[in-house]
Design an enzyme around this catalytic site. Sequence first.
Site, mmCIF file in Angstrom:
data_model
loop_
_atom_site.group_PDB
_atom_site.id
_atom_site.type_symbol
_atom_site.label_atom_id
_atom_site.label_comp_id
_atom_site.label_asym_id
_atom_site.label_seq_id
_atom_site.Cartn_x
_atom_site.Cartn_y
_atom_site.Cartn_z
ATOM 1 N N ARG A 248 45.673 25.012 43.478
ATOM 2 C CA ARG A 248 46.404 25.511 44.657
ATOM 3 C C ARG A 248 47.760 26.046 44.203
ATOM 4 O O ARG A 248 48.206 27.105 44.617
ATOM 5 C CB ARG A 248 46.575 24.402 45.711
ATOM 6 C CG ARG A 248 47.580 24.783 46.791
ATOM 7 C CD ARG A 248 47.457 23.976 48.091
ATOM 8 N NE ARG A 248 47.188 22.574 47.906
ATOM 9 C CZ ARG A 248 48.069 21.671 47.428
ATOM 10 N NH1 ARG A 248 49.294 22.032 47.108
ATOM 11 N NH2 ARG A 248 47.715 20.412 47.273
ATOM 12 N N TYR B 216 48.927 46.006 63.308
ATOM 13 C CA TYR B 216 47.561 45.478 63.269
ATOM 14 C C TYR B 216 47.405 44.419 64.376
ATOM 15 O O TYR B 216 48.294 43.578 64.557
ATOM 16 C CB TYR B 216 47.312 44.874 61.883
ATOM 17 C CG TYR B 216 45.954 44.257 61.741
ATOM 18 C CD1 TYR B 216 44.825 45.051 61.667
ATOM 19 C CD2 TYR B 216 45.808 42.874 61.691
ATOM 20 C CE1 TYR B 216 43.571 44.479 61.555
ATOM 21 C CE2 TYR B 216 44.562 42.299 61.569
ATOM 22 C CZ TYR B 216 43.443 43.105 61.510
ATOM 23 O OH TYR B 216 42.214 42.537 61.391
ATOM 24 N N ASP C 102 53.986 46.220 55.567
ATOM 25 C CA ASP C 102 52.534 46.084 55.404
ATOM 26 C C ASP C 102 52.052 47.420 54.827
ATOM 27 O O ASP C 102 52.037 48.432 55.516
ATOM 28 C CB ASP C 102 51.890 45.793 56.766
ATOM 29 C CG ASP C 102 50.365 45.607 56.686
ATOM 30 O OD1 ASP C 102 49.748 46.161 55.748
ATOM 31 O OD2 ASP C 102 49.795 44.937 57.566
ATOM 32 N N LYS D 54 40.965 45.641 52.331
ATOM 33 C CA LYS D 54 40.784 47.054 52.603
ATOM 34 C C LYS D 54 40.728 47.840 51.283
ATOM 35 O O LYS D 54 39.857 47.595 50.474
ATOM 36 C CB LYS D 54 41.886 47.532 53.550
ATOM 37 C CG LYS D 54 42.158 46.561 54.723
ATOM 38 C CD LYS D 54 40.982 46.421 55.671
ATOM 39 C CE LYS D 54 41.112 45.265 56.649
ATOM 40 N NZ LYS D 54 42.333 45.200 57.431
HETATM 41 C C1 PLP Z 1 43.030 44.154 58.171
HETATM 42 C C2 PLP Z 1 44.489 44.236 58.260
HETATM 43 C C3 PLP Z 1 45.283 43.073 58.263
HETATM 44 C C4 PLP Z 1 44.680 41.687 58.256
HETATM 45 O O1 PLP Z 1 44.025 41.429 57.063
HETATM 46 P P1 PLP Z 1 42.739 40.460 56.883
HETATM 47 O O2 PLP Z 1 42.426 40.599 55.448
HETATM 48 O O3 PLP Z 1 41.680 40.979 57.796
HETATM 49 O O4 PLP Z 1 43.182 39.101 57.285
HETATM 50 C C5 PLP Z 1 46.656 43.226 58.272
HETATM 51 N N1 PLP Z 1 47.227 44.441 58.302
HETATM 52 C C6 PLP Z 1 46.499 45.580 58.326
HETATM 53 C C7 PLP Z 1 47.192 46.894 58.345
HETATM 54 C C8 PLP Z 1 45.118 45.508 58.306
HETATM 55 O O5 PLP Z 1 44.406 46.641 58.334
#
Ligand code: PLP
Length: 377
Positions: A46, A98, A170, A195
């Site tokens: 961890r 998001y 982000d 993604k």
């Molecule tokens: C999918 C997404 C998230 C969340 O991520 P997860 O891996 O699904 O928890 C956060 N920000 C953006 C821009 C996203 O497309």
Amino acid sequence: MKKLTKMIHGGIVGDEHTGAVSIPVYQVSTYKQEGIGGHKGFEYSRTGNPTRHALEELIADLEEGKAGFAFGSGMAAITAVMMLFNSGDHVVLTDDVYGGTYRVMTKVLNRLGIQSTFVDTSNLSTIEEAIQENTKAIYLETPTNPLLKITDIEAAANLAKKHSLLTIVDNTFSTPYWQTPIRQGADIVLHSATKYIGGHSDVVAGLVVVNSSELAERVHFVQNSTGGILGPQDSWLLMRGIKTLGLRMEATEKNTHKIVDFLVGHKSVSKVYYPGLENHPNHEIAKKQSGGFGGMVSFDVGSAERAAEILEKIHYFTLAESLGAVESLISVPAQMTHASIPAERRKELGITDGLMRISVGIEDADDLIEDLKRALS
Ligand SMILES: *Cc1c(COP(=O)(O)O)cnc(C)c1O
């Protein structure tokens, strides 16, 4: 080192014990100590795992930060970053963040006293007006999801500095291949690595990169304390994905430009949202801060019924949530990714029932356009 090279030679390369050119998957939870505290840098997985560590070094390198951290999902990464704040602190966020980010801020973290205000961060004075005495950070998503709005990262980071706030970005949509927010003054960059970074729709993961040792210590403390870490196998999959990130982003970019040209010229598409379009309100800013405009495009087909018809006919675009993978995906944000945002708020934001969002993959553009043509007819 140029970016394409860094994807291959950045971070920690190979395994010094065996010469393996791929980082091994250290599927292990604990490590032998030669005496109490006499370990080789790893005590418990961890706290730190060699495979995860290699990924963390690589993403720090790609985002040009001081240290990286890998989490079990993008939401775990975002939540860990928010755990830097205390009850009573306030964060200003982009209004069409998001859906999951909106949800965690307004349904979970609010219960712990972390307050948030959502504003159109593409307008600098709107950000400034939202700053309160207890504000601790500006949280940006650029481009946004699904309306592809653009915020000037450098201008927002300068504003944040003026008020002694952190700038958090982000960077999921652009990836470090196109956009490196730390260079523009951001303190923390995070990703849903599910993604583009993973890129193959086979892993859920999140990444955080910070620009100072002080923040690195604080994020590691939260990561180790709350425990939302990424496992070794998934860490390895992300490193594998990153090796082709540049190639995939280039291929996606080319396909997307062709598809956008097609959509703009189509009579049953009323509006196309894409930062690469010259008539996009912040096209120049997108061009300034990002090497590419990405593979996300939204367009309006008028109604939920029309969207449903198109989904019936479309073949190569898979109806699915998520984005950023090799295969093209299509979704209807109002009913899918953004369903957790109340209908009234969706309307305010401009996320109409006929809005469709595509994530362009790396198939042949001719096939993708043919598919869209057939579905839209
Ligand atoms: C999918 C997404 C998230 C969340 O991520 P997860 O891996 O699904 O928890 C956060 N920000 C953006 C821009 C996203 O497309």
